[in-house]
Design a protein around this motif. Sequence first.
Motif, PDB file in Angstrom:
ATOM      1  N   MET A  93       7.233   2.716  -2.596  1.00 31.00           N
ATOM      2  CA  MET A  93       6.904   4.049  -3.094  1.00 31.00           C
ATOM      3  C   MET A  93       7.785   4.372  -4.284  1.00 31.00           C
ATOM      4  SD  MET A  93       4.727   6.210  -2.102  1.00 31.00           S
ATOM      5  CE  MET A  93       3.447   6.197  -0.878  1.00 31.00           C
ATOM      6  N   VAL A 120       2.137   1.322   2.263  1.00 32.60           N
ATOM      7  CA  VAL A 120       3.496   0.787   2.230  1.00 32.60           C
ATOM      8  C   VAL A 120       3.911   0.298   3.627  1.00 32.60           C
ATOM      9  CG1 VAL A 120       5.904   1.409   1.819  1.00 32.60           C
ATOM     10  CG2 VAL A 120       4.130   2.224   0.278  1.00 32.60           C
ATOM     11  N   LEU A 121       3.494   1.045   4.630  1.00 28.38           N
ATOM     12  CA  LEU A 121       3.849   0.658   5.999  1.00 28.38           C
ATOM     13  C   LEU A 121       2.952  -0.457   6.525  1.00 28.38           C
ATOM     14  CD1 LEU A 121       4.763   3.873   7.978  1.00 28.38           C
ATOM     15  CD2 LEU A 121       6.165   2.355   6.640  1.00 28.38           C
ATOM     16  N   SER A 122       2.015  -0.921   5.723  1.00 27.68           N
ATOM     17  CA  SER A 122       1.059  -1.900   6.231  1.00 27.68           C
ATOM     18  C   SER A 122       1.186  -3.262   5.584  1.00 27.68           C
ATOM     19  CB  SER A 122      -0.370  -1.388   5.997  1.00 27.68           C
ATOM     20  OG  SER A 122      -0.536  -0.157   6.633  1.00 27.68           O
ATOM     21  N   CYS A 123       2.191  -3.451   4.772  1.00 21.22           N
ATOM     22  CA  CYS A 123       2.285  -4.720   4.071  1.00 21.22           C
ATOM     23  C   CYS A 123       3.251  -5.666   4.773  1.00 21.22           C
ATOM     24  CB  CYS A 123       2.728  -4.503   2.634  1.00 21.22           C
ATOM     25  SG  CYS A 123       2.877  -6.078   1.769  1.00 21.22           S
ATOM     26  N   PRO A 124       2.768  -6.827   5.192  1.00 18.34           N
ATOM     27  CA  PRO A 124       3.628  -7.747   5.934  1.00 18.34           C
ATOM     28  C   PRO A 124       4.743  -8.341   5.081  1.00 18.34           C
ATOM     29  CG  PRO A 124       1.520  -8.793   5.442  1.00 18.34           C
ATOM     30  CD  PRO A 124       1.399  -7.352   5.034  1.00 18.34           C
ATOM     31  N   THR A 125       4.596  -8.325   3.768  1.00 14.79           N
ATOM     32  CA  THR A 125       5.632  -8.937   2.939  1.00 14.79           C
ATOM     33  C   THR A 125       6.404  -7.892   2.134  1.00 14.79           C
ATOM     34  OG1 THR A 125       4.056  -9.263   1.148  1.00 14.79           O
ATOM     35  CG2 THR A 125       4.308 -11.072   2.672  1.00 14.79           C
ATOM     36  N   ASN A 126       6.227  -6.632   2.480  1.00 12.18           N
ATOM     37  CA  ASN A 126       6.883  -5.551   1.729  1.00 12.18           C
ATOM     38  C   ASN A 126       6.605  -5.629   0.232  1.00 12.18           C
ATOM     39  OD1 ASN A 126       7.868  -4.704   4.117  1.00 12.18           O
ATOM     40  ND2 ASN A 126      10.004  -5.201   3.709  1.00 12.18           N
ATOM     41  N   LEU A 166       4.706  -3.619  -1.316  1.00 14.49           N
ATOM     42  CA  LEU A 166       4.436  -2.288  -1.864  1.00 14.49           C
ATOM     43  C   LEU A 166       5.653  -1.402  -1.653  1.00 14.49           C
ATOM     44  CD1 LEU A 166       0.865  -1.971  -0.407  1.00 14.49           C
ATOM     45  CD2 LEU A 166       1.392  -1.969  -2.845  1.00 14.49           C
ATOM     46  N   LYS A 206       4.915 -10.683  -4.528  1.00 12.71           N
ATOM     47  CA  LYS A 206       5.036 -10.686  -3.070  1.00 12.71           C
ATOM     48  C   LYS A 206       3.680 -10.574  -2.370  1.00 12.71           C
ATOM     49  CE  LYS A 206       9.675  -8.946  -2.265  1.00 12.71           C
ATOM     50  NZ  LYS A 206      10.410  -7.908  -1.518  1.00 12.71           N
ATOM     51  N   CYS A 207       2.646 -10.258  -3.113  1.00 12.70           N
ATOM     52  CA  CYS A 207       1.353 -10.013  -2.457  1.00 12.70           C
ATOM     53  C   CYS A 207       0.678 -11.325  -2.076  1.00 12.70           C
ATOM     54  CB  CYS A 207       0.433  -9.225  -3.379  1.00 12.70           C
ATOM     55  SG  CYS A 207      -1.174  -8.924  -2.636  1.00 12.70           S
ATOM     56  N   GLY A 221       1.470   6.958   1.908  1.00 11.43           N
ATOM     57  CA  GLY A 221       2.410   5.921   2.326  1.00 11.43           C
ATOM     58  C   GLY A 221       1.866   4.959   3.352  1.00 11.43           C
ATOM     59  N   ALA A 222       0.608   5.122   3.740  1.00 12.13           N
ATOM     60  CA  ALA A 222       0.028   4.232   4.757  1.00 12.13           C
ATOM     61  C   ALA A 222       0.087   2.769   4.312  1.00 12.13           C
ATOM     62  CB  ALA A 222      -1.416   4.633   5.040  1.00 12.13           C
ATOM     63  N   ARG A 272       4.069   7.401  -5.362  1.00 12.35           N
ATOM     64  CA  ARG A 272       2.900   6.526  -5.503  1.00 12.35           C
ATOM     65  C   ARG A 272       3.342   5.114  -5.190  1.00 12.35           C
ATOM     66  NH1 ARG A 272       0.559  10.437  -5.270  1.00 12.35           N
ATOM     67  NH2 ARG A 272      -0.747  11.507  -6.788  1.00 12.35           N
TER      68      ARG A 272
END
Lengths: 401, 284, 237
Positions: free
Chosen positions: C189, C179-185, C187, C200-201, C176-177, C193
Motif C-alpha cells: 500500500m 495486499v492481504l491476498s498475495c502469497p509473495t507480498n 503488493l 515478485k508477482c 487493502g484486500a 493504493r
Amino acid sequence: MVDNALTTMQRQVLDRIGGEAVFIVFASNGVASDAYFVSKAPVRGFEKLVRGKNPVFVVNAVMRICGICHAAHGIASTEAFEDAMGISPPRNGRLLREAIGLINRIQSHLLHLTLLLPDIYPRDELLGFTVKTIKLYNKATELLGILGGAPTHPPYLVIGGVAKTPSDKVIVKITDELEKFNEEFVALREDVERKALESPRIKPLLEKEYYPEMLATHLFYGDRFNINPSKIRVVRYEEYRGGNLPKEAEENTSMIALYEDRIVEVGPRARLSIYKGFDGKTLWDLQLARFMEVEIDVLQINRLLERIDPHDESSTKLLTYRPGKGLGVYEAPRGILIHRVELDDNGRVSDYKIIVPTMFNIPHMEIGVKGLPSSIADLVPRIYDPCIPCATHVVEVDKNE
Amino acid sequence: MAYQPVVIDPENPLGYYTGIYLAQTADERVKRKLGPDYKGGGAVTSILLYLVEHGVVDAVVVARRKKGLYGETIIAKTPEEILEATGPKWSIVPYTLGLREKLTSMDVGRVAFVGLPCQAQFLRQVKMFPLMESDFSKKIYLIISLFCMGTFAVESFLNYIKKSYHVSPDEIENISINGDELVVKHVRGEIRIPIRDALFHLQHGCLTCPDYTGLFADLSAGKALKPGFTLLITRTKLADKIVREASNTGYLKLSEPDEESLKIVIEKAREKIMRSYKYLSTVL
Amino acid sequence: MSKPTILIYDLGGCEGCPLSIMRVYPQLINIADVYTKCLGKVDLDREYDYAVVTGPICINSPKHVEELKKIRKNSRVLIAYGSCASVGGIILYARGGQEPRPEHRVYAPISRVVRVDYAIPGCPPAPQMLISLLNCIRRGKGYFLDLFRAVALNPKLSGFDLMDEVVLNGLCVGCGACVLSCPTNALQMIDNRPDLIPEKCIRCGTCTVRCPRFSQILIQRSRLLQKASSLSRISGV
Ligand SMILES: Cc1cc2nc3c(=O)[nH]c(=O)nc-3n(C[C@H](O)[C@H](O)[C@H](O)COP(=O)(O)OP(=O)(O)OC[C@H]3O[C@@H](n4cnc5c(N)ncnc54)[C@H](O)[C@@H]3O)c2cc1C
Ligand code: SF4
Ligand code: SF4
Ligand code: SF4
Ligand code: SF4
C-alpha cells in the motif's frame, strides 16, 4: 536384449508416486529382467523460464518446480544466489533455513508413506491408516506454515536468509508440537514396520539386496564443498540407455545424472550410510532410512530452534546486484539437489541450471527391479520415491565445464 | 447452518437477514465516550466490548483515527482500545501487510472484524474460500460491516474544504451527516456542506460498488433515523445470538426498527445497486 | 443417496495442488467418492460427477490435451483448481526450448482448451477450499460461485491485470484486500493504493478475485460474454 520367447512386456502407468510416469518392465516367467522408467510430465522448462529475471523472482519461481520439495528448491536457489552475490545469511537465517528444510523433508517422507501404505496394509485397514498418516502429515505441514510462512512454497525463504524470526512463543509451540508429533510418529512407524513384515507385496523387497554406490553431501543440510559438480554429467535418457529402446521410452521427459560417469544413489539411505554408518542393503531399507531420518530430523530441528535468538535478525537485507556465479547444493528429501546460477551485469540471471536427485536415482529403479516378480515391479520405483515434477525441469549441463 | 450465499439483487436490496433491530448502547463508558451530541448509537462499540469482556473473541480489528480523515486499523484486545476507536472514520481504512503479520503471528484465536462492505466481502471470501494457505480464515469469527454510501478521495475532499471553507485538515475534529448536509466540526466552529457538493469527491471505485448494507457480513450496522440509535441487521444465527447476548448482559438496548428507518435503508440500498449498474457499464 | 464421484487429476503442475487436496482427504471422503492417482488408480474412461484438474495444459503435448478433452467429456462439472490450471500462474512465464523436450513451449490455463465450469486461483489454494466449493456448487448460487465461473471465462488475471484494470483505471478504493491476498507480498500500500512489485508477482491471480472491484467487473463481463455467445448461437453466427 529381449530375445527370449517367454519374455513378456508389461506397461504400467505408475500411480502413487510424485508425478506422471510409466514403468515398462520386461519379464521372463514372471520375473523382471529389464525395465524402463519413462516420465511423462510435460517439460515446463524452469531454467529457461528464469533467464533474464530478477533473483527475487527466481526464488519464488523455482520453489514452484515442485509442490513436494518446494523448500528444498528454495534453499538451493537462495544458496546459489548468495554464493553469486558474495553474501551470507546471519546465523539465525542459516539455522532457520535448515529447520525449514528438515520440516519439508519430514513432510515429504510422510507424504511418501501415504503413497506406500496400500502396498502394506490390507484393504480393510487401509483407510484408517491413510487418514492417520495424512493427519500426521498435516501436522508437519502446519509447522512449515508457521516457520516458513506457508505450508507449500514457503515465502519466508529469501535471498539473504529467512524473512521472519520466530518469537519465543512460536519456538516453544513448535517444540511442543514436535514432541507430540514424534510420539505419534514412533507409534505409526512401529505399526507400519510390523505390518510390512506380513505384507506379501513388501516381502520381496525385504529380501532383495540392492546397494549401489552412495553419494551425499551432508546429513541435514547440504554442503557444496563435499561434491565436485564438474564431475556430474547430465545426459538424455536415450544416451544413458543406448541401444534400441521401446518406442515409448524415447518420449522420456526426464534426464539422467551421472557422477564421474557412474550411477550413484542419492537420498536418505545415501545420507545415513555416509554420515551415520547405516548399512541397510535391501530395497526395503530405503524405507527404513526414511523412517530413521524423520526421527533424527525431529531432534535436529529442536537443536536448531534452541540456538535461534528470537531477538536477532534472520536475514541480511544487503542484496548486491552484480555479475557473478553461484552454486547451491542442498540435500533435498530425495537427495542431492544442485542449483547453479550466473548473474549478468545488472545482477539478473543469465544462466540457470538445476540438477535434481531423481535424475540420479532413475537408473536404480530400473536395475533394482531385476530379478523381482514382475507383479510387484511398480514397488521398486515407489520405494525409491521418484519426483517427476522436479525431474522434468532440467536442462543438459554444459559439457565443457 | 451453512452460510447463505449472497445474491445482489435490486428486488431484494437488503439481502438475506435473520433480524433487524434498533439498537442503542446501554454501557455507561460508551455513552460517556460518545458525549451528548453524538448522533450514532454506539451499538457497534458496545457489541465489541461484550465480545471481548465475555471472552467470546480474543481481539477485534477496528479503525482508529490517525489524523484528520486518515485512520489506521488496529487489533484491539482491551476495552480501553475499543473505546478509543469509537465512531466512524470518514474514509476507508486500508488493510495492510502489517495486519496479516499480526493476525497470523500473534496469539489470537478468534477475531471480530469491523469494516466497510467491500472489506466484509473480502473477509467473507477469506473465510469461506481460502485461496491462500496463509490466509487467516480460521481466525475470522465475526464480520461486522458498517453501512456505506461511498468514501471520499481524501486529498481531493480535504483540498475542497480548504479551498472553499478555509478549514485545514488539521483543524477538522469530526464529520457527520445531518439530513442533506455534511457537518464538519473544526476547532473554530463548524461548517455545513451540501451532500451534493461533497459527492463529487467520492472515490470513483465507490460509484461502482453495489453494496450499501454489507451483504457479506454477519452483522451490519448503520444509522437509524432516530438520533442516538444504530440500525442493526443480523445475517447469520451467530450474529443474532451475539446481539441478543449483548442485550441480555446489559451492553445494548434493543427495540423494533421503525418503519421509516427501514424504508430509507431499503431505498438507499436499492439506489446504490442501481448506481453501480450504471457506472459499471461504463468501465467494462 | 450415493456419494458423488470426484476425480482429481494433475496435468503436469508442481503437485502442490493435488497435495493440498490430499490434506483434506479425511473430510473429502465423507462427502464424495474420491479417485486420485495419489491413492490408487484413476480411470479417465469412466464418468465422474466432478473432475478437479490441477496444473497447466501444455498446448504442445497432444497426450495431455487429449486427456483433458476426455476428462471434460466424462465429467459433469469441471473445476480448474489452483493458479496453474485456472489462470496459468507461474507457468505463464514458460518459454519452452528446454531439453529433453524443447517442443513443449506453450502453457495455458485449461480453459484455453476445454470449457471449464469453475476456476479457482491459489498457489496452491488452501485445502479447505475444495470442500467449501463443493458445498457451494450444491447450493447452486451466490456471488462467489458466479465469481469462480467468471474466472473460467476470463483467465487473464494477475497482479499486472489488477494494476491495469483497477488501480490505474481509477477504480481502486484502497480497501487493502489485494495486499492481504498475495502469497509473495508483491503488493504494497502506497498512499492508500496498492502498488505492484513486478519481480515478485508469480501471476497466481489471487489478488484479482479478492478485489471487490475486479471481482465485480469479472462477473459482469462473464455475463456479457455468455449473453453474446448464446445470442450468436441463436442467430447461428
Ligand atoms: C466511511 C463510512 C461511511 C458510512 N456511510 C454510512 C451511510 O451512508 N449510512 C449509514 O447509515 N451509515 C453509514 N456509516 C456507518 C455509521 O457512520 C456508523 O458507523 C454506524 O451507524 C455504526 O454506528 P455505531 O454508533 O453503532 O458505531 P460505533 O459504536 O461508533 O462503532 C463504530 C466502529 O466501527 C469502526 N470503524 C469506524 N470507521 C471505520 C472504518 N472506516 N473502517 C473500519 N472500521 C471503522 C470503529 O473503530 C468502531 O469500532 C458509515 C461509516 C463509515 C466509516
Ligand atoms: S462504497 Fe463500497 S467500495 Fe466504497 S468504501 Fe463503501 S463499501 Fe467500500
Ligand atoms: S498453482 Fe502453484 S501449487 Fe498449484 S500446481 Fe501450480 S505452481 Fe503448483
Ligand atoms: S500480485 Fe501477488 S496475488 Fe496478485 S497475481 Fe501477483 S503474485 Fe498473485
Ligand atoms: S482490492 Fe482492489 S479496491 Fe481494494 S485496494 Fe486492492 S485494488 Fe484497490
